[in-house]
Design a protein around this motif. Structure first.
Motif, PDB file in Angstrom:
ATOM      1  N   VAL A 121      16.560  10.280 -13.015  1.00  0.00           N
ATOM      2  CA  VAL A 121      16.539   8.820 -12.976  1.00  0.00           C
ATOM      3  C   VAL A 121      15.477   8.331 -11.999  1.00  0.00           C
ATOM      4  O   VAL A 121      14.721   7.390 -12.279  1.00  0.00           O
ATOM      5  CB  VAL A 121      17.924   8.268 -12.591  1.00  0.00           C
ATOM      6  CG1 VAL A 121      17.861   6.752 -12.421  1.00  0.00           C
ATOM      7  CG2 VAL A 121      18.957   8.629 -13.646  1.00  0.00           C
ATOM      8  N   LEU A 122      15.406   8.967 -10.824  1.00  0.00           N
ATOM      9  CA  LEU A 122      14.382   8.608  -9.848  1.00  0.00           C
ATOM     10  C   LEU A 122      12.976   8.840 -10.416  1.00  0.00           C
ATOM     11  O   LEU A 122      12.064   8.038 -10.205  1.00  0.00           O
ATOM     12  CB  LEU A 122      14.577   9.426  -8.574  1.00  0.00           C
ATOM     13  CG  LEU A 122      15.765   9.016  -7.698  1.00  0.00           C
ATOM     14  CD1 LEU A 122      16.143  10.153  -6.749  1.00  0.00           C
ATOM     15  CD2 LEU A 122      15.441   7.765  -6.902  1.00  0.00           C
ATOM     16  N   ALA A 123      12.816   9.949 -11.137  1.00  0.00           N
ATOM     17  CA  ALA A 123      11.513  10.252 -11.728  1.00  0.00           C
ATOM     18  C   ALA A 123      11.140   9.223 -12.800  1.00  0.00           C
ATOM     19  O   ALA A 123       9.972   8.837 -12.926  1.00  0.00           O
ATOM     20  CB  ALA A 123      11.524  11.653 -12.325  1.00  0.00           C
ATOM     21  N   THR A 124      12.144   8.773 -13.568  1.00  0.00           N
ATOM     22  CA  THR A 124      11.880   7.748 -14.581  1.00  0.00           C
ATOM     23  C   THR A 124      11.434   6.453 -13.919  1.00  0.00           C
ATOM     24  O   THR A 124      10.481   5.798 -14.363  1.00  0.00           O
ATOM     25  CB  THR A 124      13.139   7.494 -15.427  1.00  0.00           C
ATOM     26  OG1 THR A 124      13.529   8.721 -16.061  1.00  0.00           O
ATOM     27  CG2 THR A 124      12.886   6.437 -16.488  1.00  0.00           C
ATOM     28  N   ASP A 147       0.798  -1.214   0.000  1.00  0.00           N
ATOM     29  CA  ASP A 147       0.000   0.000   0.000  1.00  0.00           C
ATOM     30  C   ASP A 147       0.838   1.276   0.000  1.00  0.00           C
ATOM     31  O   ASP A 147       0.293   2.359  -0.075  1.00  0.00           O
ATOM     32  CB  ASP A 147      -0.922   0.012   1.226  1.00  0.00           C
ATOM     33  CG  ASP A 147      -1.945  -1.115   1.180  1.00  0.00           C
ATOM     34  OD1 ASP A 147      -2.347  -1.480   0.060  1.00  0.00           O
ATOM     35  OD2 ASP A 147      -2.320  -1.613   2.249  1.00  0.00           O
ATOM     36  N   GLU A 148       2.195   1.164   0.113  1.00  0.00           N
ATOM     37  CA  GLU A 148       3.001   2.366   0.247  1.00  0.00           C
ATOM     38  C   GLU A 148       4.213   2.412  -0.689  1.00  0.00           C
ATOM     39  O   GLU A 148       5.272   2.904  -0.298  1.00  0.00           O
ATOM     40  CB  GLU A 148       3.469   2.515   1.698  1.00  0.00           C
ATOM     41  CG  GLU A 148       2.331   2.648   2.692  1.00  0.00           C
ATOM     42  CD  GLU A 148       2.839   2.800   4.112  1.00  0.00           C
ATOM     43  OE1 GLU A 148       4.062   2.759   4.303  1.00  0.00           O
ATOM     44  OE2 GLU A 148       2.026   2.952   5.017  1.00  0.00           O
ATOM     45  N   PRO A 149       4.129   1.906  -1.902  1.00  0.00           N
ATOM     46  CA  PRO A 149       5.293   1.969  -2.791  1.00  0.00           C
ATOM     47  C   PRO A 149       5.677   3.386  -3.164  1.00  0.00           C
ATOM     48  O   PRO A 149       6.854   3.680  -3.375  1.00  0.00           O
ATOM     49  CB  PRO A 149       4.855   1.156  -4.015  1.00  0.00           C
ATOM     50  CG  PRO A 149       3.364   1.175  -3.969  1.00  0.00           C
ATOM     51  CD  PRO A 149       2.998   1.192  -2.531  1.00  0.00           C
ATOM     52  N   LEU A 150       4.700   4.299  -3.255  1.00  0.00           N
ATOM     53  CA  LEU A 150       5.027   5.683  -3.592  1.00  0.00           C
ATOM     54  C   LEU A 150       5.750   6.361  -2.443  1.00  0.00           C
ATOM     55  O   LEU A 150       6.613   7.229  -2.660  1.00  0.00           O
ATOM     56  CB  LEU A 150       3.753   6.446  -3.959  1.00  0.00           C
ATOM     57  CG  LEU A 150       2.998   5.920  -5.185  1.00  0.00           C
ATOM     58  CD1 LEU A 150       1.786   6.781  -5.468  1.00  0.00           C
ATOM     59  CD2 LEU A 150       3.913   5.863  -6.399  1.00  0.00           C
ATOM     60  N   THR A 151       5.423   5.985  -1.214  1.00  0.00           N
ATOM     61  CA  THR A 151       6.160   6.504  -0.063  1.00  0.00           C
ATOM     62  C   THR A 151       7.612   6.055  -0.131  1.00  0.00           C
ATOM     63  O   THR A 151       8.533   6.818   0.206  1.00  0.00           O
ATOM     64  CB  THR A 151       5.519   6.029   1.248  1.00  0.00           C
ATOM     65  OG1 THR A 151       4.175   6.503   1.302  1.00  0.00           O
ATOM     66  CG2 THR A 151       6.281   6.549   2.456  1.00  0.00           C
ATOM     67  N   ALA A 152       7.842   4.828  -0.580  1.00  0.00           N
ATOM     68  CA  ALA A 152       9.211   4.343  -0.751  1.00  0.00           C
ATOM     69  C   ALA A 152       9.962   5.192  -1.771  1.00  0.00           C
ATOM     70  O   ALA A 152      11.151   5.493  -1.587  1.00  0.00           O
ATOM     71  CB  ALA A 152       9.187   2.879  -1.193  1.00  0.00           C
ATOM     72  N   LEU A 153       9.277   5.613  -2.825  1.00  0.00           N
ATOM     73  CA  LEU A 153       9.912   6.430  -3.853  1.00  0.00           C
ATOM     74  C   LEU A 153      10.322   7.799  -3.309  1.00  0.00           C
ATOM     75  O   LEU A 153      11.464   8.231  -3.500  1.00  0.00           O
ATOM     76  CB  LEU A 153       8.966   6.599  -5.044  1.00  0.00           C
ATOM     77  CG  LEU A 153       9.438   7.569  -6.132  1.00  0.00           C
ATOM     78  CD1 LEU A 153      10.706   7.057  -6.798  1.00  0.00           C
ATOM     79  CD2 LEU A 153       8.339   7.799  -7.163  1.00  0.00           C
ATOM     80  N   VAL A 154       9.413   8.499  -2.625  1.00  0.00           N
ATOM     81  CA  VAL A 154       9.749   9.845  -2.147  1.00  0.00           C
ATOM     82  C   VAL A 154      10.793   9.778  -1.032  1.00  0.00           C
ATOM     83  O   VAL A 154      11.639  10.675  -0.907  1.00  0.00           O
ATOM     84  CB  VAL A 154       8.488  10.620  -1.701  1.00  0.00           C
ATOM     85  CG1 VAL A 154       7.564  10.863  -2.885  1.00  0.00           C
ATOM     86  CG2 VAL A 154       7.741   9.895  -0.585  1.00  0.00           C
ATOM     87  N   THR A 155      10.749   8.725  -0.235  1.00  0.00           N
ATOM     88  CA  THR A 155      11.756   8.559   0.816  1.00  0.00           C
ATOM     89  C   THR A 155      13.137   8.356   0.210  1.00  0.00           C
ATOM     90  O   THR A 155      14.120   8.972   0.636  1.00  0.00           O
ATOM     91  CB  THR A 155      11.408   7.360   1.715  1.00  0.00           C
ATOM     92  OG1 THR A 155      10.144   7.595   2.336  1.00  0.00           O
ATOM     93  CG2 THR A 155      12.460   7.149   2.796  1.00  0.00           C
TER      94      THR A 155
END
Length: 260
Positions: free
Chosen positions: A167-170, A38-46
Motif C-alpha cells: 500500500v505504501l509503495a502504491t 523539496d522532501e516529499p520522498l523523505t516523508a514517504l520513506v520515513t
C-alpha cells in the motif's frame, strides 16, 4: 508478488485497526509532502519505517537514463546498501526494478539470489531482511522507481508487513509520478524562458546590426564561448541592456557597430 509469502513474525492477522493506522500513515505522508516541497520522498520513506514494525531503514531508488540513484533515504546505511547494489548490478532493489516484481529476503547472508551483495551489505550495515517493491509510475518519462525496506532482524517481514508495504509503495507510485511530472513541467518552463530571452536578444542584434537570425545566434554563441558564460546569461544581458559585450565577431559578419 513473491512466490511464497512468509508468515507474520508475531502470528497476528491484520485487523481494522491496522487499516485505520495505514490510512493515517498515508495522510501523514501527504501532509509532510505538502509542507516540505523539496522532501516529499523523505516523508514517504520515513512513514514506511514508522509503519513497518520490523523496519530499521528505508530508501527510494530511481532508474533514469540507465543510471540508478537513491532519491531519498532514512540514513546512511540504507544508502550504502543501495550503492552496493548499483555497484554489483544485482540485489533485491535492482532486481525488483528490472523484473517488475516484489522481492523479500529473510536473511541476506544466506540468500543464494544475491550472494555477493548479501555478504557485503550485511558486513557494511548489519541488515538481514529486505523488502523491495517496484513502483508503477503513471507517465511516459522512462523513469523506474523502487521502495526498499531494510531490517537488522532475520525474517523481519511477514504477510501483513508485505501488504502494508505494498500500500505504501502504491502511494509512493503516485507521489513519484507527480514529482516527475512537476520536474518535467519546471524544466519545460525554464526552457521556454531561456528561449524567450534568446529570441529577444537575437531580435535586438538583428535590428541593430542588420543580421539574419542565424547570424544573430552565431554572435550570441561566440560571445558565450569567449566569456565562458551560458548562452542564456549572455542573451538575458542583451535583452536587459540592449548591448552586447563581445571580444570578437564571427568571421564574415559586421564589425559590431550598429548599422544605420
Amino acid at each position: 508478488m513473491p512466490d511464497a509469502l512468509p508468515s507474520d513474525p508475531d502470528g497476528r492477522t491484520p485487523t481494522s485497526d491496522d487499516l485505520v493506522r495505514l490510512a493515517e500513515a498515508m495522510e501523514l505522508v501527504a501532509v509532510r509532502a505538502s509542507l516540505s516541497r523539496d522532501e516529499p520522498l523523505t516523508a514517504l520513506v520515513t512513514a514506511t519505517v514508522e509503519r513497518l514494525p520490523g523496519a530499521d531503514a528505508a530508501s527510494l531508488t530511481v532508474l533514469r537514463g540507465g543510471k540508478f540513484s537513491t532519491e531519498a533515504s532514512t540514513g546512511e546505511d540504507a544508502e550504502r546498501a543501495d550503492a552496493l547494489q548499483y555497484e554489483i548490478g544485482s540485489g533485491p532493489c535492482v532486481d525488483a526494478v528490472l523484473d517488475d516484481n516484489v522481492y523479500v529476503t529473510d536473511d541476506v547472508e544466506r540468500d543464494e539470489r544475491w550472494p555477493e551483495w548479501g555478504h557485503r551489505a550485511h558486513a557494511a550495515t548489519g541488515f538481514r531482511s529486505v523488502l523491495a517493491y517496484r513502483l508503477t509510475l503513471l507517465d511516459d518519462s522512462g523513469a523506474i522507481a523502487c521502495l526498499n525496506v531494510f531490517s537488522r532482524r532475520r525474517a523481519a517481514f511477514g504477510r501483513r508487513d508485505i501488504g502494508t508495504g505494498l500500500v505504501l509503495a502504491t502511494h509512493g507510485s503516485l507521489l513519484v509520478t507527480a514529482l516527475v511530472a512537476r520536474d518535467r513541467a519546471e524544466n519545460l518552463r525554464r526552457a521556454l524562458e531561456s528561449n524567450r530571452e534568446i529570441g529577444v536578444a537575437m531580435g535586438i542584434l538583428m535590428q541593430q546590426h542588420r543580421l539574419t537570425r542565424e547570424q544573430a545566434f552565431d554572435v550570441l554563441r561566440v560571445a558565450s564561448q569567449d566569456a565562458n558564460r551560458k548562452l542564456v546569461e549572455v542573451a538575458t544581458e542583451v535583452a536587459d541592456t540592449g548591448t552586447l559585450t563581445i571580444t570578437r565577431w564571427p568571421r564574415g559578419l559586421p564589425d559590431g557597430r550598429p548599422q544605420g
